[in-house]
Design an enzyme around this catalytic site. Structure first.
Site, PDB file in Angstrom:
ATOM      1  CE1 TYR A 246      -3.787  -2.342  -0.372  1.00 11.56           C
ATOM      2  CE2 TYR A 246      -2.784  -3.359   1.585  1.00 11.56           C
ATOM      3  CZ  TYR A 246      -3.620  -3.426   0.705  1.00 11.56           C
ATOM      4  OH  TYR A 246      -4.700  -4.392   0.572  1.00 11.56           O
TER       5      TYR A 246
ATOM      6  CB  CYS B 126     -11.699 -15.665   5.572  1.00  6.71           C
ATOM      7  SG  CYS B 126      -9.875 -15.964   5.565  1.00  6.71           S
TER       8      CYS B 126
ATOM      9  CB  CYS C 289      -8.795 -22.960   3.128  1.00  6.27           C
ATOM     10  SG  CYS C 289     -10.165 -22.152   3.645  1.00  6.27           S
TER      11      CYS C 289
END
Ligand SMILES: Cc1cc2nc3c(=O)[nH]c(=O)nc-3n(C[C@H](O)[C@H](O)[C@H](O)COP(=O)(O)OP(=O)(O)OC[C@H]3O[C@@H](n4cnc5c(N)ncnc54)[C@H](O)[C@@H]3O)c2cc1C
Ligand SMILES: Cc1cc2nc3c(=O)[nH]c(=O)nc-3n(C[C@H](O)[C@H](O)[C@H](O)COP(=O)(O)O)c2cc1C
Length: 632
Positions: free
Chosen positions: A164, A339, A336
């Site tokens: 960022y 989310c 995994c």
């Protein structure tokens, strides 16, 4: 001896009751940038789970960046932020807000950077910031910090990592400036330092400033740990009271958000090296959700605090359970990345192993009135969750599985070398069902007769999906096998055998990975223009790299027309071609299994869930299963 995880820490006027930090994590739970009830419930649920510090996800500081993130650039956002702080305050947590300028990684709105360097060849070139615009953004960070202070946050954290804007200034790849903001590491650190100074001047020492730093960019030619050590020292001198050490960049996300195949604690050494360079507290992160690993980080002096991200999404009570010595009861995050995949696509957060995530406002399952007899047929993630939730509500629950053990496709999904972690979820669910007293029947193919004999009030059909077999799948004289049989170990290959895997989805790619690892010459034939569609992006990139490294031939745009002894024929770009194949593994998709377990007039309620309704994934199966448990 006292547990290092639960030793309080005081600094900069803050009193942290323990060393466990919830790092900032986007949730997608906002309405036009304002936290909604679901967000407040999500954060409250985690604040009640025992962690000492909650860092609220990245908040946009620049009104001209129109990303999906929640916002903090004018007073209209104050009431929502205040409501969030007020909801967390009673739970004895220190509450921080992360401040974000996305720079080049903006989704919509102004795209700015230290230099006009595009993120990749497909991305637009950002505008180079003028010194005047830099000063304006510095001011936006200070304004946002002042709003956070007014809303009642205990600290702010500058998002200075992950590519960022502030971290782009630190990056030799992104920052090619020749003015006072570019050049050596001290000059590249000028922008982050100005942000810290502006916040401190505006908000005073009452508002502690944390800084999230990439310990390294993990890109060739990118910023290094040696750079980060210098920057950390400069920031601490400027007044930063705590440094949170993450790593990576948009192009090295497997470092930032390590999928399950990355070794746990992969970023700890970076934190340790920053800690040696500064005297302010340091936060380590990166798959530290195994309590032994987290303790080791503290005991070894690698960091003062441990941030547990996805682990606390999956298990909000992580700290409370560890404090109570109930580590076996922790619902395991399997890394995994479902989310972050959902949030990255602009959707609400959900979790592959915990159906309450993002739906925390629904509260805990309520007792059933009256309790009934519930039979769950099929023990994949959908069936096991249905059984767990129904049992929690007080129903008399039985679960029926035709295989010898519970778990459904979790076993197959855990077969590829990169995916073993999936079994931790299966094992947790199995342990939980036994502990709750669910009646377990394995090795039983359920038919209507079985249902009639057992006599349940509610039947949950969670029988999953069966592999699709295309017309060439029944060719004369050739054995074409379901890829799952290779994955579950029923079939194996010999080194040097030529195997054609037809279909390049998750199942096809993971079968290819496994068989190549066993020494086979593997070709994946996929009709679509790319393989691995549907797999979460970071994992997919890794999987495709692994396939290429192991010599797997990937043929996309290849439509299989026939399977013959010794070869598979296909059409590609209008041409006929063939690959040699001693064995053929089929992975062309799934279709829901038909069933006739309940019929009208049986007087039983029927709920069909998971792949049995629509073949999908863990998130869908777990959430639908839990819903069935709530509806039963
Ligand atoms: C190789 C592979 C890798 C995968 N990887 C991922 C991944 O990384 N992430 C992800 O999200 N998803 C993944 N998936 C998909 C995921 O596994 C499924 O979406 C999920 O398991 C579906 O859950 P379910 O409970 O609906 O059905 P299943 O898991 O298929 O379970 C159904 C169960 O019902 C049993 N059954 C069927 N009929 C009867 C009967 N009549 N009587 C008794 N028992 C019966 C079956 O034996 C089976 O055990 C993968 C799938 C495969 C095959
Ligand atoms: C859904 C999700 C959203 C995230 N959003 C942010 C964010 O807003 N700011 C940030 O600095 N890191 C963000 N992260 C990274 C986490 O803070 C953390 O560094 C990362 O998950 C690695 O820690 P873990 O292995 O304990 O999950 C996010 C991670 C996830 C899973």
């Amino acid at each position: 001896m006292s547990d290092p995880l639960f030793t309080p820490l005081e600094f900069a006027g803050l009193r942290l009751k323990n060393r466990i930090v919830i790092p900032p994590m986007g949730t997608g739970l906002d309405d036009d940038g304002v936290f909604n009830d679901a967000a407040i419930a999500y954060y409250r649920r985690r604040a009640t789970g025992g962690a000492g510090t909650v860092t609220v996800e990245a908040l946009l500081v620049d009104p001209e960046t129109r990303g999906p993130e929640p916002k903090i650039f004018d007073r209209s956002y104050l009431p929502g932020l205040r409501a969030l702080v007020d909801a967390l305050r009673p739970h004895d947590v220190v509450i921080g807000a992360q401040l974000l300028h996305p720079g080049r990684q903006v989704l919509t709105g102004r795209r700015v950077a230290p230099s006009p360097v595009a993120l990749n060849s497909a991305a637009p070139v950002p505008d180079e910031l003028t010194p005047g615009q830099i000063a304006e953004i510095v001011g936006q960070f200070a304004d946002a910090a002042a709003l956070a202070q007014e809303a009642g946050f205990d600290f702010v954290e500058i998002h200075g990592a992950h590519g960022y804007l502030p971290s782009d200034f630190l990056s030799p790849l992104a920052n090619r400036r020749t003015d006072g903001y570019g050049g050596d590491v001290e000059r590249r650190a000028r922008f982050p330092r100005e942000i810290v100074r502006a916040i401190t001047q505006r908000c005073g020492p009452e508002l502690p400033v944390f800084y999230r730093l990439s310990g390294e960019e993990a890109l060739p030619g990118g910023s290094t740990i040696e750079d980060a050590q210098v920057v950390a020292g400069l920031l601490a001198a400027e007044g930063v009271v705590c440094i949170s050490v993450s790593a990576g960049h948009w192009r090295s996300l497997e470092v930032t958000l390590a999928p399950m195949f990355v070794a746990r604690g992969h970023l700890v050494e970076l934190a340790a090296r920053i800690r040696r360079a500064v005297s302010v507290p340091v936060i380590a992160v990166g798959r530290l959700d195994d309590p032994a690993d987290a303790r080791r980080v503290l005991q070894s002096g690698s960091a003062d605090l441990v941030a547990i991200g996805r682990g606390l999404i999956a298990e909000p009570d992580w700290a409370a359970l560890v404090a109570a010595g109930r580590e076996d009861d922790l619902r395991p995050c399997i890394a995994c990345n479902a989310c972050v995949d959902l949030v990255g696509r602009g959707e609400e957060i959900r979790c592959a192993v915990n159906p309450e995530v993002g739906r925390d406002h629904a509260g805990r399952p309520q007792p059933a009135d009256p309790p009934r007899r519930v039979a769950v047929v099929g023990s994949g993630p959908a069936g096991m969750e249905a059984a767990r939730v129904a049992r929690l509500r007080g129903h008399a629950v039985s679960i029926w599985e035709r295989d010898a053990q519970l778990g459904g496709k979790l076993e197959a999904a855990a077969s590829a070398p990169s995916k073993r972690e999936v079994l931790r979820f299966r094992d947790y669910e199995v342990r939980t069902l036994h502990a709750l007293g669910v009646e377990v029947h394995t090795g039983t193919e359920v038919t209507r007769d079985v249902i009639d004999r057992h006599g349940p009030d509610v039947v949950v059909v969670a029988t999953g999906a069966a592999a699709v077999v295309p017309p060439f799948g029944k060719a004369e004289g050739v054995e074409i096998q379901d890829a799952q049989l290779f994955l579950d170990g029923t079939l194996s290959v010999s080194p040097g055998e030529a195997v054609a895997v037809i279909g390049g989805s998750a199942t096809g790619c993971e079968t290819a990975e496994m068989l190549a690892g066993e020494g086979a010459h593997v070709t994946v034939l996929e009709m679509a223009p790319s393989v691995g569609t549907g797999i979460e992006a970071i994992t997919r990139r890794h999987l495709i790299r692994t396939l290429r490294r192991s010599g797997v031939d990937i043929l996309t745009g290849a439509r299989v027309t026939a399977v013959e002894p010794g070869r598979v024929r296909f059409e590609r770009e209008g041409e006929e071609a063939a690959v040699a194949a001693d064995r053929v593994a089929l992975a062309v998709g799934w279709r829901s299994r038909a069933h006739d377990l309940v019929r009208e007039g049986d007087g039983r309620e029927l709920l069909v869930v998971g792949d049995a309704l629509v073949p999908a994934d863990f998130v869908a199966a777990v959430n639908a299963g839990a819903d069935a448990g709530l509806m039963a």
